[in-house]
Design an enzyme around this catalytic site. Structure first.
Site, PDB file in Angstrom:
ATOM      1  N   HIS A 122      52.570  69.810  12.220  1.00  0.00           N
ATOM      2  CA  HIS A 122      52.192  68.784  13.264  1.00  0.00           C
ATOM      3  C   HIS A 122      50.801  68.186  13.654  1.00  0.00           C
ATOM      4  O   HIS A 122      50.434  69.159  14.000  1.00  0.00           O
ATOM      5  CB  HIS A 122      53.634  68.641  14.306  1.00  0.00           C
ATOM      6  CG  HIS A 122      53.302  67.815  15.648  1.00  0.00           C
ATOM      7  ND1 HIS A 122      53.012  67.168  16.408  1.00  0.00           N
ATOM      8  CD2 HIS A 122      55.001  67.365  15.331  1.00  0.00           C
ATOM      9  CE1 HIS A 122      53.533  66.282  17.073  1.00  0.00           C
ATOM     10  NE2 HIS A 122      54.388  65.669  16.453  1.00  0.00           N
ATOM     11  N   ASP A 199      54.745  77.815  16.276  1.00  0.00           N
ATOM     12  CA  ASP A 199      54.659  76.547  16.415  1.00  0.00           C
ATOM     13  C   ASP A 199      55.887  76.732  16.891  1.00  0.00           C
ATOM     14  O   ASP A 199      57.038  76.410  15.856  1.00  0.00           O
ATOM     15  CB  ASP A 199      53.764  75.103  15.886  1.00  0.00           C
ATOM     16  CG  ASP A 199      54.551  74.058  16.677  1.00  0.00           C
ATOM     17  OD1 ASP A 199      55.551  74.254  17.790  1.00  0.00           O
ATOM     18  OD2 ASP A 199      54.233  72.861  16.261  1.00  0.00           O
ATOM     19  N   GLN A 202      60.468  73.416  16.888  1.00  0.00           N
ATOM     20  CA  GLN A 202      61.294  73.241  15.872  1.00  0.00           C
ATOM     21  C   GLN A 202      62.994  74.088  15.822  1.00  0.00           C
ATOM     22  O   GLN A 202      63.375  74.118  14.812  1.00  0.00           O
ATOM     23  CB  GLN A 202      61.482  72.015  14.920  1.00  0.00           C
ATOM     24  CG  GLN A 202      61.127  71.035  15.039  1.00  0.00           C
ATOM     25  CD  GLN A 202      61.525  70.170  15.734  1.00  0.00           C
ATOM     26  OE1 GLN A 202      62.787  69.886  16.000  1.00  0.00           O
ATOM     27  NE2 GLN A 202      60.783  69.198  15.777  1.00  0.00           N
ATOM     28  N   LYS A 225      62.939  69.390  23.491  1.00  0.00           N
ATOM     29  CA  LYS A 225      63.794  69.250  23.079  1.00  0.00           C
ATOM     30  C   LYS A 225      64.541  70.436  22.154  1.00  0.00           C
ATOM     31  O   LYS A 225      64.977  70.666  21.412  1.00  0.00           O
ATOM     32  CB  LYS A 225      62.767  69.841  21.785  1.00  0.00           C
ATOM     33  CG  LYS A 225      61.608  68.911  21.292  1.00  0.00           C
ATOM     34  CD  LYS A 225      60.756  69.425  19.867  1.00  0.00           C
ATOM     35  CE  LYS A 225      59.592  68.397  20.016  1.00  0.00           C
ATOM     36  NZ  LYS A 225      59.549  66.905  19.169  1.00  0.00           N
ATOM     37  N   CYS A 363      54.683  62.092  12.912  1.00  0.00           N
ATOM     38  CA  CYS A 363      53.212  63.067  13.071  1.00  0.00           C
ATOM     39  C   CYS A 363      52.247  64.426  12.108  1.00  0.00           C
ATOM     40  O   CYS A 363      52.358  65.372  12.468  1.00  0.00           O
ATOM     41  CB  CYS A 363      53.054  63.807  14.793  1.00  0.00           C
ATOM     42  SG  CYS A 363      53.606  62.329  16.109  1.00  0.00           S
TER      43      CYS A 363
HETATM   44  N1  PMP Z   1      55.429  70.900  17.125  1.00  0.00           N
HETATM   45  C1  PMP Z   1      56.100  69.994  16.195  1.00  0.00           C
HETATM   46  C2  PMP Z   1      56.625  71.059  14.679  1.00  0.00           C
HETATM   47  C3  PMP Z   1      57.259  69.185  16.813  1.00  0.00           C
HETATM   48  O1  PMP Z   1      58.359  69.137  15.927  1.00  0.00           O
HETATM   49  C4  PMP Z   1      56.521  68.572  17.557  1.00  0.00           C
HETATM   50  C5  PMP Z   1      56.817  67.374  18.359  1.00  0.00           C
HETATM   51  N2  PMP Z   1      57.637  66.474  17.303  1.00  0.00           N
HETATM   52  C6  PMP Z   1      55.730  69.509  18.141  1.00  0.00           C
HETATM   53  C7  PMP Z   1      54.451  70.432  18.045  1.00  0.00           C
HETATM   54  C8  PMP Z   1      54.660  67.667  20.015  1.00  0.00           C
HETATM   55  O2  PMP Z   1      55.741  68.626  20.624  1.00  0.00           O
HETATM   56  P1  PMP Z   1      55.750  67.827  21.636  1.00  0.00           P
HETATM   57  O3  PMP Z   1      54.951  66.492  22.072  1.00  0.00           O
HETATM   58  O4  PMP Z   1      56.765  68.436  22.881  1.00  0.00           O
HETATM   59  O5  PMP Z   1      54.345  68.518  22.636  1.00  0.00           O
END
Ligand code: PMP
Length: 404
Positions: A122, A199, A202, A225, A363
């Site tokens: 991401h 990270d 997910q 999430k 993203c």
């Molecule tokens: N890493 C991953 C794998 C994600 O899926 C996301 C959110 N789509 C993020 C980071 C960023 O998370 P946040 O917007 O809650 O900071």
């Protein structure tokens, strides 16, 4: 055992309609809906407890502090941290990653040191490292993947040099759903004297994550999430590393003593928590974690795995379907394109049928480039998603397909 109809009643929003049709919410990788008890915990805290934490001697402040610190213990238990000092509250995964990219770099990295990230990251796990690279001349190396969307472990191992200091990888890809072999990756990193950040944005919502079992040095995740509120997240870090890292931001809460000449910092984890924390958010996050724990992370995982497999099978049968990410055991996310229908058109037309999916680059633009596309459509599942909703998606896609 796992009664989906009862579970769904805990989430009032699932009963609403859009465009006069029942809502089919399949954008859970972006954010999950909230069970009633999470929202009620926030309302109740604002109505009955609200006071700033840590600094007050009065009753309400003590009560709010107790809830806030109890939440930290709940998080520590949930991810099996060795101590609650290893749990830092942040605004979310993105802030946790920026914190590490800033403070870890300052403590441990020098010009020319190498950080490994993967092609499926991401942007939140790419851009903070680029900012650190600009600041101090780090080298970012990219771990490739196979066409099925699996981490290329052989290539991973070959990327290590004596300058490799840190590996930063998604536990589960937010596009491909691939569950990466982070235990193995941690072992390899440690054999080379490097640290590893996982990270967990997910993974933490979908199955039980044990930081000690994985052997990671850092883990990040977002409250929103995992059925908790927005604006709260977690950075887990091994105490020995956090101890050596400088503060990320300065201000109240994170200091022991301040004079104009010199300031000393609070003990862990407060050193990394400048300013009034989102103490209502931390408590509500703990309520969310208690909620999923009560349902059972193993039950949730089992439900979502069966659903993902079912969705992959049903969707594969749609003419013109291209599915991205076919790794065994992939979790709760199905990314796809159909023929040459633009994903935005697909998403917009499905929306009119009451079906909420996400479209675009998710993203993860470097991953889109790797897959040779500008964007994808993505359906993502949660503990409350039903087979009937997957059927509605499949029928919806088929209907849209026939319009082109
Ligand atoms: N890493 C991953 C794998 C994600 O899926 C996301 C959110 N789509 C993020 C980071 C960023 O998370 P946040 O917007 O809650 O900071």
């Amino acid at each position: 055992m796992y009664d989906i109809d009862t579970v769904r009643q805990d989430f009032p929003i699932l009963a609403r309609e859009v465009y006069g049709r029942p809502l089919v919410y399949l954008d859970n990788a972006a954010t999950t809906q909230k069970p009633r008890e999470v929202v009620e915990a926030m309302v109740q805290e604002y109505y009955e407890v609200n006071a700033n934490v840590h600094r007050g001697v009065h009753y309400l402040s003590q009560q709010a502090t107790d809830l806030h610190e109890e939440a930290r213990r709940t998080v520590a238990r949930f991810i099996h941290a060795a101590s609650e000092a290893e749990v830092v509250f942040t605004r979310g995964t993105t802030e946790s990653l920026n914190l590490v990219a800033d403070a870890y770099s300052r403590a441990f990295l020098h010009e020319g040191d190498e950080v490994l990230i993967s092609v499926m990251e991401h942007h939140s796990n790419i851009v903070p490292w680029q900012l650190a690279r600009e600041r101090m001349g780090l080298v970012i190396k990219v771990i490739p993947m196979t066409d099925e969307g699996e981490m290329d472990l052989q290539a991973y191992e070959q990327l290590f040099t004596p300058r490799t200091k840190l590996v930063c990888v998604a536990h589960v890809s937010n596009v491909l759903g691939t569950v990466n072999p982070v235990r193995k990756m941690a072992d390899i990193a440690h054999e080379h004297g490097a640290h590893i950040l996982v990270d967990g944005a997910q993974s933490v919502p979908h199955f039980s994550v044990d930081v000690q079992e994985i052997g990671c040095d850092f883990l990040t995740f977002s409250g929103h999430k995992v059925y908790g509120p927005t604006g709260i997240g977690v950075l887990y870090g091994r105490e020995a590393l956090l101890e050596r890292m400088p503060p990320y931001q300065g201000g109240g809460e994170m200091i022991a003593r301040v004079s104009f000449e010199h300031t000393t910092y609070e003990r862990l984890p407060f050193k990394f928590e400048a300013g009034t924390p989102d103490y209502v958010g931390t408590h509500a996050l703990a309520v969310a974690l208690d909620y999923v724990s009560r349902l059972g992370m193993d039950h949730i995982h089992h439900h979502e795995q069966a659903l993902t497999q079912y969705a992959m099978e049903q969707m594969a049968a749609i003419p013109g379907m291209h599915l991205y990410g076919t790794a065994p055991g992939k979790d709760a996310v199905v990314a796809f394109n159909v023929g040459d229908i633009h994903p935005l058109d697909l998403g917009t037309l499905l929306d009119r049928l009451g079906i909420a999916i996400r479209t675009g680059h998710h993203c993860a633009q470097p991953l889109m480039q790797r897959c040779g596309v500008e964007g994808m459509a993505r359906a993502s599942f949660a503990l409350y998603t039903t087979r009937a909703e997957v059927d509605a998606l499949v029928q919806g896609i088929d209907r849209v397909r026939k319009m082109f």
